[in-house]
Motif scaffolding. Sequence first.
Motif, PDB file in Angstrom:
ATOM      1  N   THR A  47     -19.042  21.894   4.205  1.00  0.00           N
ATOM      2  CA  THR A  47     -20.307  21.296   4.929  1.00  0.00           C
ATOM      3  C   THR A  47     -21.382  21.340   4.146  1.00  0.00           C
ATOM      4  N   ASN A  68     -23.803  18.061   2.997  1.00  0.00           N
ATOM      5  CA  ASN A  68     -25.227  17.795   3.370  1.00  0.00           C
ATOM      6  C   ASN A  68     -25.982  17.868   2.078  1.00  0.00           C
ATOM      7  N   ASP A 119     -32.683  24.303  13.984  1.00  0.00           N
ATOM      8  CA  ASP A 119     -32.186  22.749  14.086  1.00  0.00           C
ATOM      9  C   ASP A 119     -31.157  22.341  12.934  1.00  0.00           C
ATOM     10  N   ARG A 120     -31.519  23.048  11.861  1.00  0.00           N
ATOM     11  CA  ARG A 120     -30.958  22.530  10.606  1.00  0.00           C
ATOM     12  C   ARG A 120     -29.540  23.195  10.643  1.00  0.00           C
ATOM     13  N   GLY A 134     -28.356  21.846  14.945  1.00  0.00           N
ATOM     14  CA  GLY A 134     -28.583  20.680  15.367  1.00  0.00           C
ATOM     15  C   GLY A 134     -27.648  19.431  15.016  1.00  0.00           C
ATOM     16  N   GLU A 135     -27.946  18.206  15.241  1.00  0.00           N
ATOM     17  CA  GLU A 135     -26.953  17.247  14.697  1.00  0.00           C
ATOM     18  C   GLU A 135     -26.766  17.151  13.103  1.00  0.00           C
ATOM     19  N   ASN A 136     -25.627  17.307  12.699  1.00  0.00           N
ATOM     20  CA  ASN A 136     -25.168  17.436  11.342  1.00  0.00           C
ATOM     21  C   ASN A 136     -25.281  18.696  10.916  1.00  0.00           C
ATOM     22  N   GLY A 137     -25.663  19.634  11.841  1.00  0.00           N
ATOM     23  CA  GLY A 137     -25.881  21.306  11.182  1.00  0.00           C
ATOM     24  C   GLY A 137     -24.602  21.798  10.854  1.00  0.00           C
ATOM     25  N   ASN A 151     -21.060  24.961  14.676  1.00  0.00           N
ATOM     26  CA  ASN A 151     -21.055  24.387  16.162  1.00  0.00           C
ATOM     27  C   ASN A 151     -22.292  25.299  16.693  1.00  0.00           C
ATOM     28  N   LYS A 152     -22.942  24.556  17.665  1.00  0.00           N
ATOM     29  CA  LYS A 152     -24.115  24.934  18.578  1.00  0.00           C
ATOM     30  C   LYS A 152     -23.593  26.258  19.076  1.00  0.00           C
TER      31      LYS A 152
END
Length: 865
Positions: free
Chosen positions: A286, A290, A352-353, A356-359, A362-363
């Motif tokens: 990941t 990124n 958020d990093r 968040g989306e594309n973090g 898993n939140k």
Amino acid sequence: MPLIDIIRAKSKRYERILLKEHIEDIIERIIQIWRFVQKNRDNMDYDFIKSEEIFKNLTKAAFLHDLGKIDFGFQKKVFGKEEKVKENKNWNDIVEFFTINKYPIDFGIPDHEILSVIHTVAFLGNDRWDKWIRTAILLHHYNKFFAEREQHITRILDDYPNIVDYVKFLTIKKDRFGEIYEDLLKYLENEFKKKNAPKFIYDALKELESSLDTSKFDVLLEKIDNGLGVSNVLPLYELYDKKFDEIKGFFVFLGLLRRCDYSASGEIIVEKDVSLEHVMENLPATIKQNIKIHSEKIWQEEILERHMEKNLILIAPTGSGKTEFALLWARKNGKKLLYTLPLRVALNDLFDRFAGENGYFNKEVVDLLHSTSFIEYLKGENGKDISIDEKLKEIKMFASPILLTTPDQVFLSSLKFYGFDKLLSIYPFSSIVIDEIQAYDPEMAAIIIKTLEMIENVNGNVLIITATFPPYYEKFLKHYLKIDLKEEKKHIKQEIKNYNLKRHKIETIEKEMFSKNDKGGWEVKEFNEIAKIINDHFSQNILIIVNNVMKSIKLFEKFNEEEEKWGNVYLLHSRLIEKEKSRRIEEIKTKLKSNERVIVVSTQLVEASVNFDFDVLITEISPIDSQIQRWGRIYRNRDSDYKDEKPNIYIFTGIDEKGGTRAIYRPIEALEKTKEVLKKYKKQKLGYEEERQMIEEVYNDEKIKEKYETDITKTLEWLGIYQASKKSEAQRIFRRIAGVQLVIPKIMELQEKEIEHLKSLANIIRDHEKSKNSWKEIAKEIFNSSTNVEYNVLKILKWMYEYSIPTPEYVIRRHLLGLAREFKGFYILDLNEKDAEKVRKLGVDIITREIDLDEYLYEESSIIG
């Protein structure tokens, strides 16, 4: 009906109120921690927390710790109004049980944990675990025995003389108590058989059952009457005059018990049932995705393969990937990740990093903990999909596999406040990251360093990451954390992003940017010089950093005198309305991304908290590590060297003689040495190596280094004898200056079109009488609804914080006494629209300089205590 089906541990506002249920719930949490340890035990280095013995004895402590609630006074309190209902058979049975000579006896002992200690006589003997359990029960709620009195049974008898009557009651009713104990043990054994609980649960319950002997109450009463041998019947574990290494196991045990107790009371989990290796399983892929690197191995992985030490320091350039290094380091350790940063806005960005989306994660496994983190959880939620209140309780229990938090939540254990044991019990499970260590002054650093020693003692892991490591920390970290600084191999350095870029070229201006006027206020002394620099870079984005709030306001006002000439000029500092500050930061980021020219006047706020990338910096002098943090906002995300012949950093090296820079940054020798070093390097193209060398030249100066080391040593010595009473006191000490939140209702009203209900809230907080109402009552009034009350309370608190201004307490006491009303932890200052708009634009400091406060004086003279 058996008494165990009647005796309560909690009031009726909870779902599970019976004592037997509460004990069961605590044991459930003990099992949660045990399962977490089993799933991750190969990565746990502290053998003590991996043993079945600790969990067996935690189970015993859970059973015993609240038996003192079998007390008429306590039951009367939790039954509340029900006791007045004569037909209430349950209450009548309680009364009957506590009745001696026709009347129920209230022993008048408010602290049920004291009575619970007495109950342990029937179950425990004199070995080490027995003493630990008994003492953990004594200390599991706040009382004078934690900080003020030694842990000895004779002290308890001195302070609670009515205990003798309670012991007499136990002797009279010993057979009935024996039945209660046996019924409780049978109930728990049956319940946990249904749940296929681990073996240590049954072992604990069986050992309690086999040791049970209520005749020991008679022995205790005899010893009390004789005044001899009480401590042989009821021995406690004495903590005084013992080194931390001797008592750390006890405090880890106490911390685990209290985490289980508090989470059971809050009806939340204490640990998530996860494998930490699984949580971080896909992290390397990941990260590479990124950061758009497709090589088999990135520099972070290469360094981690070479270093097997449990504690590390990474010193690397701004924007180089230190955060990703921290994540991969935590993955290698296979423990919880506690990631600390000193500023909330930076943590919110990181949250958020990470989640968040594309973090990276898993939140569900990432959480955020700081004083206003609940606001982040309100974003995008409607109050139905998530119980935010429950979520926040879980976070405060450190149940998350990955937690982003401020240092005051993690590093205050060395202040030994009541509750530090909960933190201590988390350290063995944790990999702890300290980001931006240079942001702390020597006193705060000493508190962190002393806590790091405690973390090391229980085999937690620590990583320090920074771009500007102050050399005076080195000897302390080597001593307390067993860390040695080592240079990395040259070929790895070449791979580190930004390591070889020459991003900065400095110029020094040997003048003071500001001067004091006759009234003691600041005036911009060198505006023409500032204007000349801006004109030389007119098409570029300019960041100006000054050393205090009032200076930033004065400079901003100077630009406003010719607003059309300068275009987009923004003011940023810490004492703006929170929502306005956030709005400006986002607006500046948008303009920078679209290459729209801006000028930003700021304080040190932007040194480490905001990811800006400006073309040019104009700044006042500050110590060299602070300077280089400021430079990190310039030419930040560029892929090539800075090639222009003109400097992109201009430093006014004059040091204010009165207040200002000289008052903020001490010792003065560090400023003077910084000035000398800056002059040496001016007009050179500077990369990371040169900037590191500048730091070394300043702080390795013998005189300066000695001053910093002396300050840290003094605080470390003080920590050896100091003990805070509660966490709030420890946080005040760490933060040094106690701050309050100041709210101006008129500013809320001006935003009414933006958010419904703000006008109602503004009117309520103006009414001093309404401060007596609970937040729930206020929420019902504002929303005219009794549904979703907890969620609506959080919405109100969110508005209160968003429209508040962080204000030093001395500002309230010096300047606003008789003006600001206290309202449920906030201070309310009711200004007219014109003055409120000034504060919105410039910040709270303008109140004391340019607003006529006499017209706002209340008749009451003692509004603020």
